[in-house]
Design a protein around this motif. Structure first.
Motif, short mmCIF file in Angstrom:
data_model
loop_
_atom_site.label_atom_id
_atom_site.label_comp_id
_atom_site.label_asym_id
_atom_site.label_seq_id
_atom_site.Cartn_x
_atom_site.Cartn_y
_atom_site.Cartn_z
N MET C 140 0.83 -1.20 0.00
CA MET C 140 0.00 0.00 0.00
C MET C 140 0.87 1.24 0.00
N ILE C 144 1.10 4.12 -2.79
CA ILE C 144 0.80 5.53 -2.54
C ILE C 144 1.98 6.40 -2.93
N PHE C 250 -10.64 7.54 -3.76
CA PHE C 250 -11.30 6.65 -2.81
C PHE C 250 -12.65 6.11 -3.25
N VAL C 302 -14.82 15.96 -3.89
CA VAL C 302 -14.21 16.30 -2.61
C VAL C 302 -14.91 15.54 -1.49
N GLU C 305 -13.76 12.02 -1.60
CA GLU C 305 -12.41 11.89 -1.07
C GLU C 305 -12.45 11.91 0.46
N PHE C 306 -13.23 12.83 0.98
CA PHE C 306 -13.31 12.97 2.43
C PHE C 306 -13.86 11.70 3.07
N GLY C 309 -11.46 8.72 2.56
CA GLY C 309 -10.27 8.79 3.40
C GLY C 309 -10.59 8.42 4.83
N LEU C 310 -11.71 8.92 5.34
CA LEU C 310 -12.13 8.56 6.70
C LEU C 310 -12.36 7.07 6.80
N PHE C 312 -11.07 4.73 5.05
CA PHE C 312 -9.77 4.06 4.97
C PHE C 312 -9.09 4.05 6.34
N ILE C 313 -9.07 5.21 6.99
CA ILE C 313 -8.41 5.28 8.30
C ILE C 313 -9.15 4.39 9.30
N LEU C 316 -8.31 0.79 8.78
CA LEU C 316 -7.00 0.44 9.31
C LEU C 316 -7.03 0.38 10.83
N VAL C 317 -7.71 1.37 11.44
CA VAL C 317 -7.74 1.42 12.89
C VAL C 317 -8.46 0.21 13.45
#
Lengths: 251, 318, 322
Positions: C140, C144, C250, C302, C305-306, C309-310, C312-313, C316-317
């Motif tokens: 990953m 990136i 995303f 946008v 993307e927002f 991205g959230l 995605f995090i 992972l978390v």
């Protein structure tokens, strides 16, 4: 017959499997034993063309595994590796059905369905057949994968550490099942196995490896001896005969 | 001693070269001839630009080092932890809400945002089971993406995209006298970082270790983050984003000299300045008379180096 | 009996999704329309076709890419595919100049771009994925950073090329959801049909591939051949979507994971259409809501993307990326 001639696998300068020549007999259950890092799993992967070999060749019933088309080989030989992790959400029945893929390309015929049902019954998975894999315990999942491999209905079946993740009860029934597959269904079963006593009790033939080479091979009676085991594993053994079984202790 | 040699043999010649590179004809000859225009360009543009490059380069390299120590991860730097993007959001907030504020106040707001963003990043790191060191930059980059999506959203709404873009892209061509002095502030932060260097080295060994050596971990953490935020904000406000600098320089120096910051920090600062100078001079010459912003040049070198670090690590592990 | 019920449930979900997609499409075509209907319908129809094409391309490329990588968080755009497209485009303009480039039929240009993209991505991603056991996080991150690398080189070249050429290039690269480049619709549709035909040929292997490399080989799949074929399809699909709309990091991640979430089946013949329908709903419906209801223009990308991205995090978390 599986004929392995002069097979090597090297990573950089380090040989993991070092010029192995070996004929695995047809029928029965053969165990490959040896200490960690002896190259057992690597050898098994190369036999099943999951890993390219650095030198040498392997043939299954005369078919060179690196040159034979994948689907032809898939109807003769199957393998189950350790740590099977599937991201897709599949039911047990879905998974077992994949065993028929080499025969049907995803379009199951009546005969395929029959095989699927049989494999599910053989591993006693009837109750679980509609459950998703990620809802199962490690042992149940292992059984589902074994069912898939048996459903592939190949003459040769290879297993890499099939007893991992299984408790004693399930380990015993798994070994019985594999031995039965060899004796009743006439398959050639090859295992890489850690537990020397499981190998001793259930195998027809044992191959011992150490540092990438074959150190000895023979029937359990020939291998399960204190002096032989000590050369293989580098630690003292005692061998007891209990009933008709030879049991090794090393504690 | 060798450091002095490096500064004399590499940094000073680069700085002099930087003084004489550009569209206007400024050279020792024209200066001695008393060309008033040349003197003016030198004093108003070239000298400020060169100083700004040196200050920004050393500051960002040191900021990267401190972040790597505090996050205990080699791949972290202000542009892989959401810090730069947060500073950008801060600038947008100022431009929208209080465009009349003096530059210093703008920088402070950006610094507060940078600090908040970095704290958020560290808070996320604390909450996740870190299975792999690579997750840290991964999360940082994504957090940066989310923050800059917010920034873009508002910038777009209020038609500020262009002016924000001018603020964010790393470009020293607009640096003139009176427009770069904030960077001296970042220099002061770099000096403080040097004075506290040993603490960061110890903090880099981990919280338990630091505590058992009698160090107040949280206050070192606060100091470090404060320095990083201030430096990032100062650089972003006066020149824009200088990506990956804080990644390349500390990693190279650490490969050569290890991680005792008291010894390596001056080297990191000097090398950071040298690298930015090289990139900016290259940007000025490659396509003269047009300029390529230093951020673009560093983007290529930096991401290329990042890839090298990642894949080299991999081949060594295998 | 049980598995009959099971095979019915995914179809029901698909039906619901199809209805929602249809509603979104109807709203898109009609809400806030003023003036002559024939003009509105023609104008919006073209845009709708583009959006549907984009949604399909992104959804399918993401699901297939995730199948061959055995992972639900890698997507072609996270791995830098669309940045690669922009780079190829930039290099072309750089090498032959905008004058020559704009003289060339844009469709020919697109075709050439796709070919370069396919070749290059095959080399690159073969290299990255040949390890087999490489760490996912490494992949990953490398992806990136490759994206950043490609974008930086593009940025660099864009600075070097003649400013006039740059304007031409900018036109090409900075498409977005509401300035979709409709001139390429024809060839994009053609590419889509070709990929569709190829997919029919390989459809039966997709499910087997999702069992992982080793299981797939054991079951007789020619793994190298099939993954190469899929990579080619993905490269073509990414080229289509990037050419029409520009990079969207995303979106694919979101729709693919939503599809896995709502589908009570892991089979590709259910997942793929579900992902496509969800993508259409999100793109077309989102466009309607943002553009006509809130009167925001380009903001959709946008917002995506927002949210992406959230997601995605959070993913992972939560430790989902094992």
């Amino acid at each position: 017959m599986i004929e392995i001639s002069n097979v090597s696998k090297t990573y950089g300068a380090k040989p993991v499997v070092d010029g192995v020549t070996l004929n695995l007999p047809v029928g029965g259950l053969t165990s490959i034993v040896g200490p960690n890092g002896a190259g057992k799993s690597t050898l098994l992967s190369m036999i099943a063309r999951l890993m390219p070999m650095s030198a040498g060749s392997v043939t299954v019933d005369g078919l060179d595994v690196t040159k034979t088309p994948g689907d032809v080989l898939a109807r003769r030989l199957s393998i189950l590796r350790q740590d099977n992790h599937v991201t897709a959400r599949l039911t047990v029945r879905d998974l077992v059905s994949f065993g028929r893929y080499p025969h049907s390309r995803g379009r199951l015929t009546k005969e395929d369905l029959h095989h699927v049902d049989e494999a599910i019954a053989y591993l006693n998975l009837g109750e679980l057949s509609g459950r998703f894999l990620d809802e199962l315990s490690g042992g149940q999942r292992q059984r589902a994968f074994v069912a898939m491999v048996l459903c592939q209905n190949t003459d040769y079946v290879l297993f890499d550490e099939p007893l991992n993740n299984l408790d004693m009860k399930h380990a015993v029934s798994m070994m019985r099942l594999l031995a039965r597959a060899a004796s009743d269904l006439g398959k050639t079963v090859v295992l890489v196995i850690h537990d020397i006593n499981f190998a001793a009790v259930y195998s027809d033939y044992i191959v011992a490896m150490q540092s990438g080479r074959i150190v000895c091979q023979g029937t359990p009676d020939e291998i399960i001896r204190a002096d032989v085991l000590e050369t293989i594993f580098g630690t003292p053994f005692e061998v007891h005969t209990i009933g008709s079984r030879r049991i090794a202790t090393f504690y | 001693m060798r450091l002095l040699l490096f500064i004399l043999a590499v940094l000073v010649p680069l700085a002099i070269l930087s003084l004489f590179t550009g569209v206007s004809n400024v050279s020792p000859a024209t200066l001695f001839a008393g060309d008033a225009r040349a003197v003016m360009v030198l004093v108003e543009s070239r000298v400020p630009r060169t100083i700004a490059l040196i200050l920004a380069g050393s500051g960002m390299a040191v900021a990267g080092t401190i972040m790597q120590m505090l996050a205990r991860n080699r791949f972290v730097e202000p542009s892989t932890a959401g810090t730069v993007e947060s500073a950008g959001l801060g600038i947008l907030a100022v431009l929208l809400l209080a465009p009349g504020l003096p530059v210093f106040a703008k920088m402070l707001v950006a610094a507060v945002f940078a600090l908040a963003g970095t704290l958020l990043f560290l808070a996320i790191l604390r909450r996740i089971p870190l299975r792999s060191v690579l997750m840290v930059p991964l999360i940082g980059i994504m957090l940066g993406g989310v923050i800059s999506a917010i920034t873009t959203f508002f910038a777009y709404r209020y038609n500020m995209q262009q002016s924000l873009g001018a603020w964010m892209s790393g470009d020293f061509s607009a640096v003139l006298r009176g427009r770069y002095e904030l960077l001296w502030f970042s220099f002061a932060m770099t000096v403080i970082a040097y004075i506290a260097a040993d603490r960061f080295t110890v903090a880099g060994l981990g919280e338990d270790f630091a505590t058992s050596l009698g160090l107040k971990y949280t206050s070192v953490m606060a100091l470090g983050l404060g320095i990083v935020s201030m430096v990032t904000a100062a650089v972003v406000v006066s020149a824009g984003m200088v990506p990956f600098l804080g990644l390349i320089v500390p990693n190279v120096i650490s490969m050569i000299m290890g991680d005792a910051l008291r010894r390596t920090l001056p080297w990191i600062a000097a090398s950071g300045a040298a690298l930015v100078l090289v990139c900016d001079i290259a940007g000025r010459t490659i396509n003269a008379p047009y300029e390529i912003p230093v951020g673009t040049v560093l983007g290529i070198i930096g991401s290329g180096f990042f890839l090298y670090l990642l894949l080299r690590r991999q081949s060594r592990a295998a | 009996m049980r598995h009959e019920a099971q095979s019915r449930a995914p179809l029901a979900v698909l039906a619901v999704l199809a209805v929602v997609a249809l509603v979104a499409i109807v709203c898109f075509m009609t809400v806030g329309a003023r003036g002559s209907w024939s003009f509105v319908l023609a104008f919006r129809g073209l845009k709708l076709a583009a959006l549907v094409l984009i949604a399909t391309a992104i959804a399918i490329s993401t699901v297939l890419f995730q199948t061959i990588t055995g992972n639900r968080i890698l997507t072609p755009s996270i791995m830098g595919f669309d940045a690669l497209y922009a780079l190829v485009q930039t290099v072309l303009v750089f090498l032959i100049g905008a004058g020559a480039a704009s003289g060339v039929d844009p469709r020919l240009m697109f075709a050439g771009n796709v070919i370069v993209m396919v070749l290059f991505s095959l080399i690159l991603y073969r290299f990255l994925f040949s390890g087999g056991t490489r760490s996912l996080h490494l992949l990953m991150l490398v992806g990136i950073v490759f994206g950043v690398f490609f974008r930086s080189i593009s940025g660099f070249l864009q600075r070097i090329i003649d400013p006039n050429d740059f304007v031409v290039l900018q036109d090409r690269l900075f498409a977005s959801f509401n300035t979709v480049d409709t001139s390429l619709l024809g060839i994009a549709t053609g590419g889509m049909v070709l990929v569709g035909l190829a997919m029919i040929r390989y459809l039966h292997t997709f499910d087997v591939l999702s069992l992982g490399r080793e299981a797939a080989i054991t079951l007789g799949v020619d793994y190298r051949h099939v993954t190469t074929a899929i990579l080619v399809m993905v490269a073509v699909l990414v080229s289509i979507s990037t050419a029409l709309v520009g990079p969207v990091t995303f979106f694919g991640l979101l729709v693919a994971n939503l599809a896995y979430l709502v589908m009570p089946s892991g089979k590709h013949r259910h997942i793929l259409p579900a992902a496509v329908l969800i993508a259409i709903v999100t793109l077309v419906g989102g466009q309607v809501v943002l553009e006509r209801v809130f009167a925001f223009d380009t903001a959709l990308s946008v917002v995506i993307e927002f949210a992406g991205g959230l997601f995605f995090i959070l993913y992972l978390v939560k430790g989902g990326s094992r």
